[in-house]
Design an enzyme around this catalytic site. Structure first.
Site, mmCIF file in Angstrom:
data_model
loop_
_atom_site.group_PDB
_atom_site.id
_atom_site.type_symbol
_atom_site.label_atom_id
_atom_site.label_comp_id
_atom_site.label_asym_id
_atom_site.label_seq_id
_atom_site.Cartn_x
_atom_site.Cartn_y
_atom_site.Cartn_z
ATOM 1 N N LYS A 199 9.932 60.894 74.475
ATOM 2 C CA LYS A 199 8.016 61.223 74.252
ATOM 3 C C LYS A 199 8.047 62.807 74.692
ATOM 4 O O LYS A 199 8.806 63.348 75.368
ATOM 5 C CB LYS A 199 7.115 61.168 76.122
ATOM 6 C CG LYS A 199 6.525 61.258 76.038
ATOM 7 C CD LYS A 199 5.007 60.725 77.197
ATOM 8 C CE LYS A 199 3.785 61.176 77.916
ATOM 9 N NZ LYS A 199 3.808 62.735 78.036
ATOM 10 N N GLY A 201 -5.807 63.421 80.868
ATOM 11 C CA GLY A 201 -7.010 64.122 81.440
ATOM 12 C C GLY A 201 -7.742 62.819 82.164
ATOM 13 O O GLY A 201 -8.745 63.090 81.888
ATOM 14 N N ASN A 224 -0.564 58.737 84.714
ATOM 15 C CA ASN A 224 0.426 59.785 85.790
ATOM 16 C C ASN A 224 -0.629 60.310 87.276
ATOM 17 O O ASN A 224 -1.053 59.646 88.366
ATOM 18 C CB ASN A 224 1.351 60.456 85.977
ATOM 19 C CG ASN A 224 2.037 60.310 86.264
ATOM 20 O OD1 ASN A 224 3.345 61.108 85.728
ATOM 21 N ND2 ASN A 224 1.882 59.776 87.783
ATOM 22 N N SER A 225 -1.585 61.073 87.164
ATOM 23 C CA SER A 225 -2.041 61.501 88.038
ATOM 24 C C SER A 225 -3.521 60.613 88.633
ATOM 25 O O SER A 225 -3.740 60.592 90.199
ATOM 26 C CB SER A 225 -2.576 63.025 87.890
ATOM 27 O OG SER A 225 -1.301 64.052 87.259
#
EC number: 2.8.1.10
Length: 259
Positions: free
Chosen positions: A95, A184, A205-206
């Protein structure tokens, strides 16, 4: 069932492994979502001995590892990190992340294309983290990238799709490439919207790691991704400005007159 990099997969949800309250909670979230690809930072794996537990936990998961070049800001850094990741993780997947602005964490398009060109020639399957810019994505495809990972909004912002038009255009212009939204998204509904547009997968992720309950949130996103994909495959009706009766009037003893 879909394929990426020669690997057959069932889940269209990818998860990052950073920011979780604990490694065990990360593992539980991955399992709850049925995820088959997880991303990991090489720099974390090269950190002190205390991280060995984290690495052992990753290896115990039934997932394909997608190492990233997070933290890199130049072609040289990213290429060297990718080469090291190939040796450490025994994979040609990478990535590719090259940040150009520390405030927005927006990728550097010029360095990104140059690094992708080098890595593709070296046999890597490059997963470039990019913006939704059409020309940038075209240059990455020209460089040999079969996968594109445009953001929906800045990393960790949770704002959802900020430029729906541009993202839809990418799907239309690159029908043969795998498109994965990376960054996002903050809500399961964001993921469903992306999948309804025809994107192949979502990387989070977040939105999961920082949720009040990461395990429950991971499961929620997994269902949203699946539902959105089924909506796309099922062929959704087009929105109308006026009502359309669903019950036929044949055989009715009266007629509805226009006002």
């Amino acid at each position: 069932m879909w394929a990426i990099g020669g690997v057959q997969l069932n889940s269209r949800l990818l998860l990052g492994t950073a920011q979780y309250p604990s490694p065990q909670l990360m593992s539980d979230a991955v399992k709850a979502a049925g995820v088959e690809i997880i991303t990991v930072s090489l720099r974390r794996q090269l950190s002190p001995q205390k991280e060995n537990y984290f690495w052992d936990l990753l290896r115990s998961l039934p997932c394909h590892l997608l190492p990233n070049t997070a933290g890199c800001s130049s072609v040289k850094e990213a290429v060297n990190t990718a080469r090291a990741a190939r040796e450490l993780f025994n994979t040609h997947w990478i990535k590719l992340e090259i940040i150009g602005d520390e405030y927005t964490l927006q990728p550097n398009p010029f360095e990104l294309v140059n690094a992708a060109t080098i890595l593709v020639k070296e046999g890597f399957e490059v997963f470039p983290y990019c913006t939704e810019d059409l020309i940038l994505c075209q240059r990455l495809v020209d460089a040999g990238c079969r996968v594109l990972m445009p953001w929906a909004a800045p990393i960790g912002s949770g704002r959802g799709l900020m430029n729906t038009y541009a993202l839809q255009l990418l799907r239309e212009r690159f029908p043969k490439n795998i498109l994965i939204i990376d960054a996002g998204l903050g809500r399961p509904s964001h993921a469903a919207q992306v999948m309804e547009m025809g994107f192949d997968a979502v990387l989070l992720n977040s939105a999961v790691a920082l949720a009040m309950d990461p395990v429950v949130m991971a499961a929620g996103f997994a269902k949203a991704v699946e539902g959105g994909r089924l909506g796309y495959e099922g062929g959704m009706i087009k929105a109308r400005n006026v009502a359309k009766a669903t019950t036929p009037l044949i055989g009715k003893p009266f007629l509805i007159e226009k006002p």
